[in-house]
Design a protein around this motif. Structure first.
Motif, PDB file in Angstrom:
ATOM      1  N   GLY A  66       1.149  -1.582   0.340  1.00  0.00           N
ATOM      2  CA  GLY A  66      -0.078   0.447   0.203  1.00  0.00           C
ATOM      3  C   GLY A  66       0.610   1.087   0.192  1.00  0.00           C
ATOM      4  O   GLY A  66       0.518   2.302  -0.441  1.00  0.00           O
ATOM      5  N   TYR A  67       1.889   1.287  -0.220  1.00  0.00           N
ATOM      6  CA  TYR A  67       3.082   2.171   0.426  1.00  0.00           C
ATOM      7  C   TYR A  67       3.136   2.995  -1.198  1.00  0.00           C
ATOM      8  O   TYR A  67       2.869   2.124  -2.639  1.00  0.00           O
ATOM      9  N   TRP A  68       3.783   4.175  -1.697  1.00  0.00           N
ATOM     10  CA  TRP A  68       3.436   4.419  -2.570  1.00  0.00           C
ATOM     11  C   TRP A  68       5.102   4.773  -3.016  1.00  0.00           C
ATOM     12  O   TRP A  68       5.462   5.695  -1.936  1.00  0.00           O
ATOM     13  N   VAL A  69       5.503   4.935  -3.763  1.00  0.00           N
ATOM     14  CA  VAL A  69       7.247   5.203  -3.598  1.00  0.00           C
ATOM     15  C   VAL A  69       7.575   6.517  -5.089  1.00  0.00           C
ATOM     16  O   VAL A  69       7.629   5.452  -6.181  1.00  0.00           O
ATOM     17  N   LEU A  70       8.801   6.496  -4.875  1.00  0.00           N
ATOM     18  CA  LEU A  70       9.491   7.272  -6.122  1.00  0.00           C
ATOM     19  C   LEU A  70      11.399   7.787  -5.409  1.00  0.00           C
ATOM     20  O   LEU A  70      11.418   8.135  -4.126  1.00  0.00           O
ATOM     21  N   ASP A  71      11.702   7.681  -6.039  1.00  0.00           N
ATOM     22  CA  ASP A  71      13.376   7.818  -5.905  1.00  0.00           C
ATOM     23  C   ASP A  71      13.434   9.201  -7.136  1.00  0.00           C
ATOM     24  O   ASP A  71      13.214   9.030  -8.391  1.00  0.00           O
ATOM     25  N   THR A  72      14.172   9.782  -5.877  1.00  0.00           N
ATOM     26  CA  THR A  72      13.669  11.307  -7.531  1.00  0.00           C
ATOM     27  C   THR A  72      16.067  12.639  -7.202  1.00  0.00           C
ATOM     28  O   THR A  72      15.581  11.731  -5.797  1.00  0.00           O
ATOM     29  N   LYS A  73      15.744  12.875  -7.910  1.00  0.00           N
ATOM     30  CA  LYS A  73      16.717  13.795  -7.706  1.00  0.00           C
ATOM     31  C   LYS A  73      16.393  14.851  -6.399  1.00  0.00           C
ATOM     32  O   LYS A  73      15.374  15.554  -7.501  1.00  0.00           O
ATOM     33  N   ALA A  74      16.828  15.994  -5.513  1.00  0.00           N
ATOM     34  CA  ALA A  74      15.818  16.774  -5.399  1.00  0.00           C
ATOM     35  C   ALA A  74      17.298  16.956  -4.447  1.00  0.00           C
ATOM     36  O   ALA A  74      18.273  16.742  -3.989  1.00  0.00           O
ATOM     37  N   GLU A  75      17.071  18.507  -3.787  1.00  0.00           N
ATOM     38  CA  GLU A  75      17.924  19.080  -2.745  1.00  0.00           C
ATOM     39  C   GLU A  75      17.050  20.189  -1.637  1.00  0.00           C
ATOM     40  O   GLU A  75      15.663  19.925  -1.831  1.00  0.00           O
ATOM     41  N   ALA A  76      17.679  19.350  -0.487  1.00  0.00           N
ATOM     42  CA  ALA A  76      17.431  20.590   0.629  1.00  0.00           C
ATOM     43  C   ALA A  76      16.460  22.145   0.405  1.00  0.00           C
ATOM     44  O   ALA A  76      16.988  22.355  -0.733  1.00  0.00           O
ATOM     45  N   GLY A  77      15.435  22.471   0.679  1.00  0.00           N
ATOM     46  CA  GLY A  77      14.853  23.325   0.474  1.00  0.00           C
ATOM     47  C   GLY A  77      13.835  23.841  -0.710  1.00  0.00           C
ATOM     48  O   GLY A  77      13.286  24.135  -0.710  1.00  0.00           O
ATOM     49  N   MET A  78      13.602  22.479  -1.347  1.00  0.00           N
ATOM     50  CA  MET A  78      12.999  22.255  -2.369  1.00  0.00           C
ATOM     51  C   MET A  78      11.200  21.965  -1.747  1.00  0.00           C
ATOM     52  O   MET A  78      10.707  21.158  -1.073  1.00  0.00           O
ATOM     53  N   VAL A  79      11.219  22.133  -2.395  1.00  0.00           N
ATOM     54  CA  VAL A  79       9.308  22.598  -2.114  1.00  0.00           C
ATOM     55  C   VAL A  79       8.226  21.300  -2.841  1.00  0.00           C
ATOM     56  O   VAL A  79       8.632  21.705  -3.930  1.00  0.00           O
ATOM     57  N   TYR A  80       7.415  20.702  -2.092  1.00  0.00           N
ATOM     58  CA  TYR A  80       6.748  19.714  -2.678  1.00  0.00           C
ATOM     59  C   TYR A  80       4.966  19.622  -1.999  1.00  0.00           C
ATOM     60  O   TYR A  80       5.207  19.784  -0.971  1.00  0.00           O
TER      61      TYR A  80
END
Length: 572
Positions: A44-58
């Motif tokens: 039941g989990y939904w998962v995504l590995d992605t490039k990001a950095e601290a401070g990104m709004v999502y």
């Protein structure tokens, strides 16, 4: 390394987004790149590995509904807005801290928003040196998980991983904890795991399975702890505060509302995983449990529970109040105080006047450090219509004796902010809702105290900023404040130098208490290293209670004063 099943967190290379939404048909990460599909796993989990950095709004889009991360570590705005990616590993800690023994705990309960005029983590940090100098060894911060608006007690939070922005940033909170540790202060956090607040809890929409449809708490929908993802959510929240913020422990709110077939499993997992999270550091777990059940302390090693029984005996003895939950304590408050000093809890399942159903189980076999005693708390002050502190209700000399008793008795003492200064300003109930919810809270508060309103008195408007402002501590330097500070310092000096070494040595025997006159007590506790003796007179001039002599702690004169207390140690 902690495994994160919830939220948006940094990994060794990519960031990983995980959200439990077992019945959703589509879940997407909402970010500056647009909408990115997440993959559903069998659990039941939904998962995504992605490039990001601290401070990104999502945020997340669940079947078209955009919601903040339920495990948001920081919000870009209010509880309805988007979340912000936080890298907790980037903070530069200054203090190498391994914690303190629980027997050393003297707790100072603090509401950040009213502790200082500014009401922030940064302004609270400035006051910590004063608390350490008085002899406090721990602060307990009322809940900081983000709640709607700016003002509130924190028990209506809906984003329990995100520090409330009106108090400051995550780094501001870390600096407070770091500075406290540099002063020798433990820092504990009050956390609410038994319900969510009424505004902004989007889990109801994205994962209705998170809740037990057959049960409600007094504050809202009950949570279904039979599900592993639900248990993981709360345990990961606890681990974040322990590992990423370096809190020394947690106080769990109203655990009697955490029930169901897997409740014991949850408590066992929580204790095991939090204490294993940082080997070599002392982590402490305290609960609020209205059931007076010793099981969490016996079976799972929880350190202590808030002991309202002690508070109620003291309160009824000093004020004569007999309404509501004071009813069963108003028949013989001095006898009840003797029980509390002997056994910890007063109500241990025995029939009692004023109570239809017996409450509690035997607890006299537990160590005295298994009980957190207090003469005031945020609950017992703030849940009164006018937020009255004890000094506004009772003879100040009696309040001073009760306060000193709590500091020198062998239980874990807790002080509500301001007590150490003899604060008389109220601590009121306040919130910051809008619209119909605000009106419902305002009406409900007035109805709760309808008798007061019927006599022509006003029940303070919980939504008014003035109600919040009236609850702030008065930091004026007065003779009154200095008296209470000196009393605190003297009592805690006695505790640290004479009592704590015996508590840490162990080999404790049952307490023995004698009611010596109508309102006087003589108590003793035998330890391997000696005997603690306390004699107190609680309001009768000339009551028979033998003075204990020197050396020790002394407040008033047992032979002459209506209110007095002596404490001393007889070494083995």
């Amino acid at each position: 390394m902690t495994v994160h099943n919830w939220g948006f967190t940094p990994g060794s290379a990519d960031w990983t987004a995980r959200l439990w939404a077992p019945e959703a048909q589509s879940v997407k990460l909402v970010c500056q790149q647009g909408l990115i599909d997440m993959q559903r796993e069998p659990d039941g989990y939904w998962v995504l590995d992605t490039k990001a950095e601290a401070g990104m709004v999502y945020g997340f889009s669940v079947d078209g509904l955009e919601v903040p991360d339920p495990a948001s570590r920081l919000q870009a705005g209010d509880v309805h807005g988007r979340s912000v990616a936080v890298d907790h590993g980037a903070f530069a800690w200054q203090c190498d801290w391994r914690g303190r023994d629980w027997a050393e705990a003297v707790i100072y309960e603090m509401h950040v928003g009213t502790f200082t005029p500014e009401g922030t983590f940064s302004s609270a940090r400035v006051k910590l040196e004063m608390l350490a100098e008085l002899g406090f060894t721990a602060i307990e911060i009322m809940p900081v998980g983000q709640f709607p608006g700016d003002r509130g007690w924190g028990y209506d939070g809906v984003l329990p991983f995100a520090p409330h922005p009106a108090y400051g940033t995550p780094d501001d909170l870390k600096r407070l904890v770091d500075h406290a540790h540099s002063l020798g202060l433990m820092v504990m956090l009050d956390v609410v795991m038994n319900h969510f607040g009424p505004d902004g809890a989007y889990l109801h929409a994205t994962a209705p399975e998170f809740f037990d449809k057959d049960r409600h708490t007094p504050w809202g929908a009950a949570i279904d702890f039979s599900r592993q993802p639900v248990r993981d959510f709360w345990i990961e929240c606890a681990l974040m505060w322990i590992v990423d913020y370096r809190f020394d422990g947690l106080r769990l709110d109203a655990v009697h509302q955490i029930t169901g077939p897997k409740a014991e499993t949850f408590f066992a997992e929580l204790a095991e995983r939090t204490r294993a999270a940082d080997p070599g550091r002392q982590i402490h777990l305290v609960v609020e449990d209205e059931s007076n059940d010793p099981e969490l302390r016996e079976a799972f090693g929880y350190d202590a529970t808030w002991n309202d029984d002690f508070h109620h005996a003291v309160h009824t003895a000093l004020t004569g109040e007999d309404h509501s939950y004071y009813k069963s304590f108003a028949h013989d408050p001095i006898g009840d105080l003797a029980l509390a000093l002997e056994r910890g809890h007063i109500e241990e399942g025995q029939p009692r006047p004023g109570r239809d159903t017996p409450r509690g189980k035997a607890s006299g076999h537990l160590p005295t450090t298994g009980f957190v005693n207090s003469t005031q708390t945020h609950d017992q002050v703030g849940n009164r219509a006018n937020g009255d502190r004890l000094l506004s209700l009772a003879d100040p000399a009696g309040v001073a004796v009760a306060y000193a008793l709590n500091l020198v008795a062998p239980y874990i003492p807790m002080v509500f902010m301001g007590e150490e200064r003899g604060e008389t300003a109220p601590f009121l109930f306040f919130a910051d809702y809008e619209g119909q919810l605000a009106e419902s809270v305002r009406t409900g508060r007035a109805q709760e105290f309808a008798e007061i309103a019927s006599m022509g008195a006003d029940v303070p408007d919980p939504l008014s900023p003035e109600t919040f402002a009236r609850s702030r501590i008065d930091w004026s330097d007065t003779d009154h404040a200095r008296f209470w500070q000196n009393l605190t310092r003297d009592a805690l000096d006695f505790r640290a130098n004479h009592l704590v070494p015996m508590l840490k040595a162990g080999a404790e025997a049952d307490g023995q208490v004698t009611v010596a006159g109508e309102r006087a007590l003589a108590a003793s506790w035998t330890f391997g290293a000696g005997v603690l003796r306390i004699a107190l007179n609680f309001g009768t001039v000339g009551a028979f209670c033998t003075p204990l002599g020197e050396p020790g702690f002394r407040l008033g004169d047992i032979e002459r004063d209506a209110y007095a207390l002596h404490a001393r140690i007889d070494r083995s």
